[in-house]
Design a protein around this motif. Structure first.
Motif, short mmCIF file in Angstrom:
data_model
loop_
_atom_site.label_atom_id
_atom_site.label_comp_id
_atom_site.label_asym_id
_atom_site.label_seq_id
_atom_site.Cartn_x
_atom_site.Cartn_y
_atom_site.Cartn_z
N UNK A 45 43.56 52.25 32.12
CA UNK A 45 43.10 53.25 31.06
C UNK A 45 41.85 52.55 30.58
N UNK A 46 41.85 52.35 29.10
CA UNK A 46 40.83 51.87 28.31
C UNK A 46 40.86 50.56 28.16
N UNK A 47 41.91 49.77 28.66
CA UNK A 47 41.99 48.43 28.48
C UNK A 47 41.28 47.63 29.64
N UNK A 48 40.54 46.57 29.09
CA UNK A 48 39.67 45.85 30.01
C UNK A 48 39.99 44.41 30.03
N UNK A 49 40.32 43.51 30.91
CA UNK A 49 40.49 42.23 30.95
C UNK A 49 39.77 41.41 32.10
N UNK A 50 39.12 40.32 31.82
CA UNK A 50 38.00 39.61 32.63
C UNK A 50 38.80 38.34 32.95
N UNK A 51 38.95 38.03 34.03
CA UNK A 51 39.51 36.62 34.54
C UNK A 51 38.40 36.04 35.12
N UNK A 52 38.44 34.77 34.84
CA UNK A 52 37.46 33.70 35.29
C UNK A 52 38.12 32.66 36.06
N UNK A 53 37.28 32.36 37.13
CA UNK A 53 37.92 31.36 38.13
C UNK A 53 36.70 30.24 38.65
N UNK A 54 37.30 29.11 38.96
CA UNK A 54 36.19 28.27 39.41
C UNK A 54 35.95 27.11 38.33
N UNK A 55 36.53 27.23 37.22
CA UNK A 55 36.45 26.32 36.20
C UNK A 55 37.50 25.10 36.40
N UNK A 56 37.53 24.09 35.47
CA UNK A 56 38.45 23.30 35.69
C UNK A 56 39.82 23.84 35.40
N UNK A 57 39.85 24.67 34.54
CA UNK A 57 40.87 25.69 34.18
C UNK A 57 40.64 27.12 34.08
N UNK A 58 41.30 27.81 34.95
CA UNK A 58 40.96 29.17 35.03
C UNK A 58 41.53 29.77 33.89
N UNK A 59 40.74 31.00 33.41
CA UNK A 59 41.09 31.55 32.18
C UNK A 59 40.99 32.92 32.17
N UNK A 60 41.51 33.87 31.37
CA UNK A 60 41.40 35.23 31.35
C UNK A 60 40.97 35.40 29.54
N UNK A 61 40.17 36.82 29.45
CA UNK A 61 39.85 37.04 28.31
C UNK A 61 40.22 38.48 28.38
N UNK A 62 40.76 39.22 27.15
CA UNK A 62 41.00 40.72 27.03
C UNK A 62 39.94 40.94 26.23
N UNK A 63 39.16 41.94 26.82
CA UNK A 63 37.99 42.24 26.16
C UNK A 63 38.45 43.36 25.27
N UNK A 64 39.33 43.92 25.22
CA UNK A 64 40.09 45.01 24.11
C UNK A 64 40.75 44.31 22.96
N UNK A 65 41.41 43.53 23.16
CA UNK A 65 42.05 42.76 22.04
C UNK A 65 41.42 41.59 21.40
N UNK A 66 40.74 41.08 22.27
CA UNK A 66 40.00 39.78 22.06
C UNK A 66 40.96 38.29 22.51
N UNK A 67 42.18 38.70 22.86
CA UNK A 67 43.24 37.68 23.24
C UNK A 67 42.69 37.06 24.27
#
Length: 84
Positions: free
Chosen positions: A47-69
């Motif tokens: 829907x209108x929700x967007x999440x970015x997942x990044x990988x290849x770092x020492x710890x893979x992480x995610x960022x919720x572009x909609x809520x900032x979590x």
């Protein structure tokens, strides 16, 4: 080009990444179909929700572009439970 440079040009289809099944099962769709190099990011929408997942770092992480979590890979599935 060095071996390092060549390796950093490898294309990684989103379907081969650790987060793909988790995101698809939660009803998200992949916006970015591939990433290039050692460190890469993939965007998913629902829907209108967007999440970015990044990988290849020492710890893979995610960022919720909609809520900032944000968080590391281990907390992604739990975060997705609260998204309609």
């Amino acid at each position: 080009m060095t071996n390092f440079d060549e390796a950093n040009q490898v294309v990684h289809p989103v379907e081969t990444q650790w987060h793909y099944d988790t995101m698809i099962n939660a009803g998200f769709r992949a916006v970015d179909r591939e990433g290039v190099g050692f460190v890469r990011s993939y965007r998913y929408t629902k829907g209108n929700h967007c999440i970015t997942v990044s990988t290849g770092f020492s710890s893979d992480h995610w960022y919720d572009d909609t809520t900032g979590a944000r968080g590391y890979w281990g907390s992604l599935a739990t975060h997705l439970l609260g998204i309609e």
